[in-house]
Scaffold this active site. Structure first.
Site, PDB file in Angstrom:
ATOM      1  N   ASP A 182     122.990 -46.220 -63.479  1.00  0.00           N
ATOM      2  CA  ASP A 182     122.399 -46.854 -62.458  1.00  0.00           C
ATOM      3  C   ASP A 182     120.913 -46.286 -62.288  1.00  0.00           C
ATOM      4  O   ASP A 182     120.848 -44.951 -62.086  1.00  0.00           O
ATOM      5  CB  ASP A 182     122.895 -46.832 -61.155  1.00  0.00           C
ATOM      6  N   SER A 197     130.578 -43.769 -56.644  1.00  0.00           N
ATOM      7  CA  SER A 197     131.366 -43.574 -55.438  1.00  0.00           C
ATOM      8  C   SER A 197     131.612 -44.785 -54.630  1.00  0.00           C
ATOM      9  O   SER A 197     132.357 -44.680 -53.779  1.00  0.00           O
ATOM     10  CB  SER A 197     130.347 -42.510 -54.483  1.00  0.00           C
ATOM     11  N   ASP A 213     123.002 -41.227 -67.763  1.00  0.00           N
ATOM     12  CA  ASP A 213     123.498 -41.895 -66.176  1.00  0.00           C
ATOM     13  C   ASP A 213     123.218 -43.286 -66.372  1.00  0.00           C
ATOM     14  O   ASP A 213     122.602 -44.077 -67.559  1.00  0.00           O
ATOM     15  CB  ASP A 213     122.438 -41.301 -65.241  1.00  0.00           C
ATOM     16  N   LYS A 225     129.278 -35.709 -60.652  1.00  0.00           N
ATOM     17  CA  LYS A 225     127.653 -34.936 -60.915  1.00  0.00           C
ATOM     18  C   LYS A 225     127.502 -34.505 -59.551  1.00  0.00           C
ATOM     19  O   LYS A 225     127.749 -35.416 -58.582  1.00  0.00           O
ATOM     20  CB  LYS A 225     127.149 -35.831 -61.483  1.00  0.00           C
TER      21      LYS A 225
END
Length: 190
Positions: free
Chosen positions: A13, A56, A11, A111
């Site tokens: 962040d 997003s 991942d 995800k």
């Protein structure tokens, strides 16, 4: 047929960089202490390094896809300058309630869905059972499980750990910086 390789899925962040919220500018990007050395060591151990990140903020209009790509290119070069070559960077720009129509959708890449993992698996010939997912949220663990990633690792460097995320993880570590040693310890014969 190409030989399959184990990977470390990462991942972004909260795992690679400090999560300041919708990070999209170089000035706001801060590598977490120890992660670059850990990534270099994981490469030496024979793992492919693959970033899988929900972004997003693109769908929400917080930043553009071009801004994300500029930052990603900078991150990739910054790592390469420190002898860390990423094997793949996969991102999901979508969100079902996004304000940018082009990216407002339900998709299979965001995800907890496994789309990014499966794309990487197919393109890079990844041995999923021998691979690890490192993330800071439940969705990271769920996506890894859906993609049959062998070991799910939750780290404490991002969002506060929830009991659900902890239960979904195989390991909980303080940071990605701790992963090489944890893998070596696990691989030692008893």
């Amino acid at each position: 047929m190409a030989k399959s390789v184990p990977a470390i899925f990462l991942d972004r962040d909260g795992t690679i960089n400090v999560d300041h919220g919708y990070v999209h500018e170089i000035d706001n990007f801060e590598f977490i202490d120890g992660v670059i050395d850990a990534m270099r060591e994981l490469k030496k151990m024979g793992f492919a390094l693959v970033v899988v990140t929900n972004q997003s903020g693109i769908a929400r209009g917080k930043f553009t896809e071009a801004q994300f790509e500029t930052l990603t290119e900078w991150m990739d070069w910054s790592l390469a300058d420190r002898d860390v070559d990423l094997d793949g960077i996969y991102y999901c720009p979508h969100h079902p309630q996004g304000s940018v129509e082009e990216f407002r959708q339900v998709c299979d890449c965001r995800k907890p869905h496994p789309g990014m993992f499966l794309s990487a698996r197919d393109y890079l010939h990844i041995d999923m059972a021998a691979s690890y997912m490192v993330g800071d949220k439940l969705e990271d663990m769920q996506a890894a499980a859906a993609a049959s990633v062998g070991t799910k690792v939750l780290v404490r460097t991002g969002k506060p750990i929830t009991p659900e995320a902890e239960n979904a993880a195989d390991w909980v570590l303080n940071s990605l910086a701790d992963l090489p040693q944890a893998i070596k310890k696990q691989q030692k014969p008893a």
